[in-house]
Design a protein around this motif. Structure first.
Motif, short mmCIF file in Angstrom:
data_model
loop_
_atom_site.label_atom_id
_atom_site.label_comp_id
_atom_site.label_asym_id
_atom_site.label_seq_id
_atom_site.Cartn_x
_atom_site.Cartn_y
_atom_site.Cartn_z
N MET A 77 1.99 1.72 -3.59
CA MET A 77 0.90 2.23 -4.42
C MET A 77 0.63 3.70 -4.12
O MET A 77 0.35 4.49 -5.01
CB MET A 77 -0.36 1.38 -4.22
N TRP A 78 0.68 4.10 -2.84
CA TRP A 78 0.46 5.49 -2.46
C TRP A 78 1.53 6.39 -3.08
O TRP A 78 1.25 7.45 -3.61
CB TRP A 78 0.48 5.60 -0.94
N THR A 79 2.79 5.96 -3.01
CA THR A 79 3.89 6.74 -3.55
C THR A 79 3.83 6.78 -5.07
O THR A 79 4.08 7.82 -5.69
CB THR A 79 5.23 6.15 -3.09
N TRP A 80 3.52 5.66 -5.69
CA TRP A 80 3.49 5.59 -7.15
C TRP A 80 2.39 6.48 -7.73
O TRP A 80 2.58 7.12 -8.75
CB TRP A 80 3.26 4.15 -7.60
N ASN A 81 1.27 6.54 -7.07
CA ASN A 81 0.14 7.31 -7.59
C ASN A 81 0.12 8.76 -7.13
O ASN A 81 -0.83 9.49 -7.41
CB ASN A 81 -1.18 6.64 -7.17
N ASP A 82 1.16 9.21 -6.44
CA ASP A 82 1.19 10.57 -5.92
C ASP A 82 1.27 11.57 -7.08
O ASP A 82 2.06 11.42 -8.00
CB ASP A 82 2.39 10.75 -5.00
N LEU A 119 0.82 -1.21 0.00
CA LEU A 119 0.00 0.00 0.00
C LEU A 119 0.86 1.26 0.00
O LEU A 119 0.48 2.26 -0.62
CB LEU A 119 -0.95 -0.02 1.19
N SER A 120 2.02 1.23 0.66
CA SER A 120 2.93 2.38 0.62
C SER A 120 3.48 2.59 -0.78
O SER A 120 3.61 3.73 -1.24
CB SER A 120 4.08 2.18 1.60
#
Length: 102
Positions: free
Chosen positions: A31-36, A28-29
């Motif tokens: 994915m959060w960073t990638w989609n920022d 999840l981290s």
């Protein structure tokens, strides 16, 4: 585990039990960073340093949108997250359901 030191107890008992939770947090981290989108938009001013998410922002103009290029870039951005989910699906499901089982 008689005679085991605290580090041995942690790495042989506690850490394997927490493996699904660690995997879920890592996925999840990522994915959060990638989609920022917002943080790179604020911090990056050079067009050569843009992330893929910022590059998608270029395809939408005030009066027109280049849909063919925009959707091609959407697929490129979606592929790493989708592949990561497919390969680590077992850990995601185990991490989500580990707290719900009695």
């Amino acid at each position: 585990m008689d005679g085991a030191k605290p580090y041995q107890v942690f790495f042989k008992v506690i850490f394997p039990l927490m493996k699904p939770m660690h995997a879920t947090v890592a996925i999840l981290s990522f994915m959060w960073t990638w989609n920022d989108f917002l943080m790179p938009l604020v911090l990056l001013s050079d067009p050569h340093q843009q992330t893929l998410q910022l590059a998608q922002y270029v395809f939408q103009g005030q009066f027109s949108t280049q849909y063919n290029l925009a959707f091609a870039s959407y697929v490129l951005v979606l592929l790493p997250v989708l592949l990561m989910y497919v390969f680590f699906q077992k850990y995601i499901i185990a991490g989500v359901t580990s707290g719900s089982v009695k």
